[in-house]
Design an enzyme around this catalytic site. Structure first.
Site, PDB file in Angstrom:
ATOM      1  N   GLY A  68      92.526  79.329  57.968  1.00  0.00           N
ATOM      2  CA  GLY A  68      93.246  78.355  58.793  1.00  0.00           C
ATOM      3  C   GLY A  68      93.198  76.974  58.195  1.00  0.00           C
ATOM      4  CG  ASP A  69      95.328  72.722  58.124  1.00  0.00           C
ATOM      5  OD1 ASP A  69      94.321  71.990  58.067  1.00  0.00           O
ATOM      6  OD2 ASP A  69      96.470  72.340  57.819  1.00  0.00           O
ATOM      7  CG  HIS A 129      82.183  64.159  50.077  1.00  0.00           C
ATOM      8  ND1 HIS A 129      81.360  64.189  48.962  1.00  0.00           N
ATOM      9  CD2 HIS A 129      82.911  65.308  50.027  1.00  0.00           C
ATOM     10  CE1 HIS A 129      81.608  65.296  48.281  1.00  0.00           C
ATOM     11  NE2 HIS A 129      82.535  65.996  48.900  1.00  0.00           N
TER      12      HIS A 129
HETATM   13  C1  SAM Z   1      84.333  69.906  48.442  1.00  0.00           C
HETATM   14  S1  SAM Z   1      84.742  71.548  48.921  1.00  0.00           S
HETATM   15  C2  SAM Z   1      83.252  72.020  49.769  1.00  0.00           C
HETATM   16  C3  SAM Z   1      83.141  73.497  49.940  1.00  0.00           C
HETATM   17  C4  SAM Z   1      81.834  73.960  50.608  1.00  0.00           C
HETATM   18  N1  SAM Z   1      81.658  73.389  51.915  1.00  0.00           N
HETATM   19  C5  SAM Z   1      80.661  73.641  49.723  1.00  0.00           C
HETATM   20  O1  SAM Z   1      79.932  72.691  49.991  1.00  0.00           O
HETATM   21  O2  SAM Z   1      80.464  74.353  48.722  1.00  0.00           O
HETATM   22  C6  SAM Z   1      85.867  71.268  50.252  1.00  0.00           C
HETATM   23  C7  SAM Z   1      86.457  72.550  50.820  1.00  0.00           C
HETATM   24  O3  SAM Z   1      87.418  72.190  51.819  1.00  0.00           O
HETATM   25  C8  SAM Z   1      88.388  73.210  51.851  1.00  0.00           C
HETATM   26  N2  SAM Z   1      89.566  72.691  52.542  1.00  0.00           N
HETATM   27  C9  SAM Z   1      90.377  71.701  52.130  1.00  0.00           C
HETATM   28  N3  SAM Z   1      91.350  71.477  53.024  1.00  0.00           N
HETATM   29  C10 SAM Z   1      91.155  72.368  54.034  1.00  0.00           C
HETATM   30  C11 SAM Z   1      91.848  72.630  55.256  1.00  0.00           C
HETATM   31  N4  SAM Z   1      92.904  71.897  55.589  1.00  0.00           N
HETATM   32  N5  SAM Z   1      91.353  73.576  56.068  1.00  0.00           N
HETATM   33  C12 SAM Z   1      90.255  74.314  55.725  1.00  0.00           C
HETATM   34  N6  SAM Z   1      89.561  74.096  54.579  1.00  0.00           N
HETATM   35  C13 SAM Z   1      90.006  73.142  53.744  1.00  0.00           C
HETATM   36  C14 SAM Z   1      88.620  73.502  50.388  1.00  0.00           C
HETATM   37  O4  SAM Z   1      89.224  74.766  50.172  1.00  0.00           O
HETATM   38  C15 SAM Z   1      87.219  73.404  49.812  1.00  0.00           C
HETATM   39  O5  SAM Z   1      86.594  74.650  49.709  1.00  0.00           O
END
Ligand code: SAM
Length: 364
Positions: A249-250, A269
């Site tokens: 999802g989003d 962040h």
């Molecule tokens: C910096 S990564 C951190 C991933 C994980 N929490 C970690 O610490 O290893 C940010 C994550 O946000 C997810 N993400 C970005 N936009 C998103 C959205 N609109 N909905 C759900 N997840 C999202 C990305 O796919 C990515 O895996």
């Protein structure tokens, strides 16, 4: 291979004090033009290590020392050019000259570029040298503007770009998992998750953190919430716990209900306050009033002046218009989203744990 252990606090604190002292000494003793040359050449190290990782040199050397000709044949490289790459790799500790003449072996850091090493940083070495590297090249414009420049440099926002580029997307997701695994023992050492029944990891990447927590707490169930492209890749992967369900999802629309605790690691962040507030509001909306919110972030401020935080802060600015936040900034953000920051817990890793609870006057 060495298994991950968390050294005692006094060892960590003494080591960082010593390293900071050595850095100051190096700045004092090195003539400024030479020191500046070292600093501005930092991009070279990023790309040299990235090349070693992309060429798979560590995997080729895992079985034992090899000559340049053998390595070149193994990775499909030009012999002369590869010999020129091996020189700086030896000076960086990735490779070393072997006792057998004309051969090279893995140096101590090179072991961590093996794809089969349990603490591998291979994907991180590659990911850092690709889109993130280009993001940092837009830093001056980002400082002038006070916002992201990645979208106009690359034609789309960071996560859309990774979704379109299969290889880069995979390296980034694997890199997040590598860093999560590296920090996990330090997080587990400081935080007691035992009273959580169902933990929802929002934007939890490939689930390295959530699965690591579930492995430690056998009574706990988990939900990994991620973008559809990530969920499609991970839901049938062998690393997923049977107690973890994956939901696509989003997070700007909604996050899954059902958790008594919601965790976001290195997610806020990535976003400015407006974006972060939308994510937090969606968590708050589905959380029980006695629920718990856990933010795992690098954070900013305090005594700890680790360069890694300043670097991450500027990377977040260039890529997303995001930021690393101080405790006060987190307190304020959480307050605006209907949470009360209860405590900030340092870990023996760059991550801090921010524990918050729904405010009594928050939206129910
Ligand atoms: C910096 S990564 C951190 C991933 C994980 N929490 C970690 O610490 O290893 C940010 C994550 O946000 C997810 N993400 C970005 N936009 C998103 C959205 N609109 N909905 C759900 N997840 C999202 C990305 O796919 C990515 O895996």
């Amino acid at each position: 291979m060495r298994s991950a252990v968390v050294p005692p606090w006094f060892v960590v604190k003494s080591l960082f004090a010593l390293l900071r002292g050595l850095d100051r000494l190096r700045n004092t003793l090195t003539p400024p033009p030479l020191r500046l040359m070292e600093l501005v050449g930092g991009y070279g190290a990023t790309q040299i290590v990235r090349s070693a990782a992309e060429l798979g040199l560590a995997d080729l050397l895992a079985a034992g020392p090899k000559t340049i000709a053998e390595l070149a044949a193994g990775c499909g490289a030009d012999e002369d050019a590869l010999a020129r790459l091996i020189r700086p790799l030896c000076s960086l500790g990735i490779c070393r000259k072997s006792a057998s003449r004309g051969a090279f072996a893995l140096g101590p850091l090179g072991e961590y570029l093996r794809s089969d090493h349990p603490e591998t940083f291979r994907a991180t070495a590659i990911a850092a040298g690709r889109e993130q590297y280009d993001g940092m090249a837009g830093l001056t414009a980002s400082i002038r503007r006070g916002g992201a420049t990645f979208p106009e440099r690359q034609g789309s926002d960071f996560f859309s770009c990774l979704a379109q580029r299969e290889e880069s997307g995979r390296h980034f997701a694997d890199s997040m998992a590598e860093i999560s695994r590296a920090c996990l023992p330090a997080v587990l050492a400081e935080y007691d998750f035992s009273t959580i029944r169902h933990l929802v990891d929002v934007a939890g990447g490939t689930g390295a953190l959530l699965n690591g927590i579930l492995a430690r707490y056998p009574q706990m169930a988990g939900t990994l919430f991620e973008q559809p492209s990530i969920v499609a890749r991970v839901e049938s992967s062998p690393g997923q716990s049977a107690r973890c369900r994956c939901v696509a999802g989003d997070m700007f629309d909604a996050v899954p209900a059902g958790g008594d605790a919601y965790l976001l690691q290195r997610v806020l962040h990535d976003w400015d306050d407006e974006g972060a507030l939308r994510i937090l509001a969606n968590c708050r909306r589905v959380m029980p009033s006695n629920g718990r919110l856990l933010l795992l972030e690098l954070g900013m401020g305090g005594d700890d002046e680790q360069f890694v935080r300043f670097h991450a802060d500027l990377l977040m600015l260039s890529l997303f218009g995001g930021r690393e936040r101080t405790d006060d900034e987190f307190r304020d953000l959480l307050d605006r989203a209907g949470f009360t920051l209860h405590c900030v817990i340092e870990t023996r890793s760059p991550l801090r744990i921010y524990e918050a609870f729904p405010s009594r006057w928050g939206t129910e």
